[in-house]
Design an enzyme around this catalytic site. Structure first.
Site, short mmCIF file in Angstrom:
data_model
loop_
_atom_site.label_atom_id
_atom_site.label_comp_id
_atom_site.label_asym_id
_atom_site.label_seq_id
_atom_site.Cartn_x
_atom_site.Cartn_y
_atom_site.Cartn_z
N ASP A 1 0.86 -1.17 0.00
CA ASP A 1 0.00 0.00 0.00
C ASP A 1 0.91 1.23 0.00
O ASP A 1 1.97 1.22 0.62
CB ASP A 1 -0.87 -0.03 1.26
CG ASP A 1 -1.62 1.26 1.46
OD1 ASP A 1 -2.30 1.70 0.53
OD2 ASP A 1 -1.49 1.85 2.55
N ASP B 1 -0.02 4.83 0.63
CA ASP B 1 -0.22 5.89 1.63
C ASP B 1 -0.32 5.29 3.03
O ASP B 1 -1.31 4.66 3.38
CB ASP B 1 -1.49 6.68 1.30
CG ASP B 1 -1.38 7.36 -0.06
OD1 ASP B 1 -0.32 7.92 -0.35
OD2 ASP B 1 -2.35 7.29 -0.84
N LYS C 1 -9.34 -1.69 -3.42
CA LYS C 1 -9.25 -2.49 -2.21
C LYS C 1 -10.45 -2.16 -1.31
O LYS C 1 -10.80 -0.99 -1.22
CB LYS C 1 -7.93 -2.19 -1.47
CG LYS C 1 -6.67 -2.60 -2.27
CD LYS C 1 -5.40 -2.18 -1.55
CE LYS C 1 -5.14 -0.69 -1.67
NZ LYS C 1 -3.84 -0.25 -1.08
MG LIG Z 1 -2.90 3.20 3.46
#
Ligand SMILES: [Mg+2]
Ligand SMILES: [Zn+2]
Length: 187
Positions: free
Chosen positions: A7, A9, A107
């Site tokens: 991922d 961020d 997601k």
């Molecule tokens: Mg994140």
């Protein structure tokens, strides 16, 4: 081939409000050593990122190219190579018509991981999804990966469910890499 799906961020890069201004993007503390450890263990490295800001018209796909370039640059300085950069531009409530839809890539759906696996010949069952919220965990579990939750305070809802249990949890990316490395030894 095996992979670690990251991922962006909050797991790979610091989670800041202006996510597409390249100068403001920086890697999380310890990301360089963490990813070098994984790279030495022959994990390919992919980013899989929800970018609903595109669906809401806050930035566009061209901006994501800039973000991709910036991440590659930061990783290059750490002697690392990013094998792929996948993002989902969609959101069902989006304001930009082409992107306002349900999709299989946002997601917690696993579409980005499945696409990366097809594109690069990745064995998902020997791969890991690493993220800072349970949607990341669910996407990884749905794809058949092992999953790592970086428990750094970014998950606030804790909506648990059978697909939302991580294989392991770690306080930061470096600790996550060490756990992935030792997990491989035990398997
Ligand atoms: Mg994140
Ligand atoms: Zn999508």
């Amino acid at each position: 081939m095996k992979a670690v799906f990251l991922d962006k961020d909050g797991a790979l890069a610091d989670d800041l409000p202006y996510k597409v201004e390249p100068q403001r993007i920086s890697l999380c503390s310890g990301a360089g050593p963490a990813l070098r450890l994984l790279s030495r263990l022959d994990y390919r490295l992919f980013v899989v990122s929800n970018q609903a800001g595109i669906a809401f018209g806050r930035f566009n796909e061209g901006d994501m190219e800039t973000v991709h370039d910036r991440l590659q640059d930061l990783l290059f300085r750490e002697h690392l190579t990013l094998d792929g950069f996948y993002y989902c531009p969609h959101h069902p409530d989006g304001s930009v018509g082409a992107y306002a839809c349900d999709c299989h890539c946002r997601k917690p759906m696993p579409g980005m991981l499945l696409q990366a696996a097809r594109d690069h010949g990745i064995d998902l069952r020997s791969s890991w999804m690493v993220g800072d919220i349970l949607h990341d965990v669910e996407a990884g579990n749905r794809a058949g990966c092992r999953t790592m939750l970086i428990d750094n305070g970014n998950e606030t809802e804790w909506r648990l469910g059978p697909r939302r249990i991580p294989t392991r949890m770690a306080p930061d990316l470096y600790a996550a890499a060490v756990l992935i490395a030792s997990h491989g030894d035990m398997a």
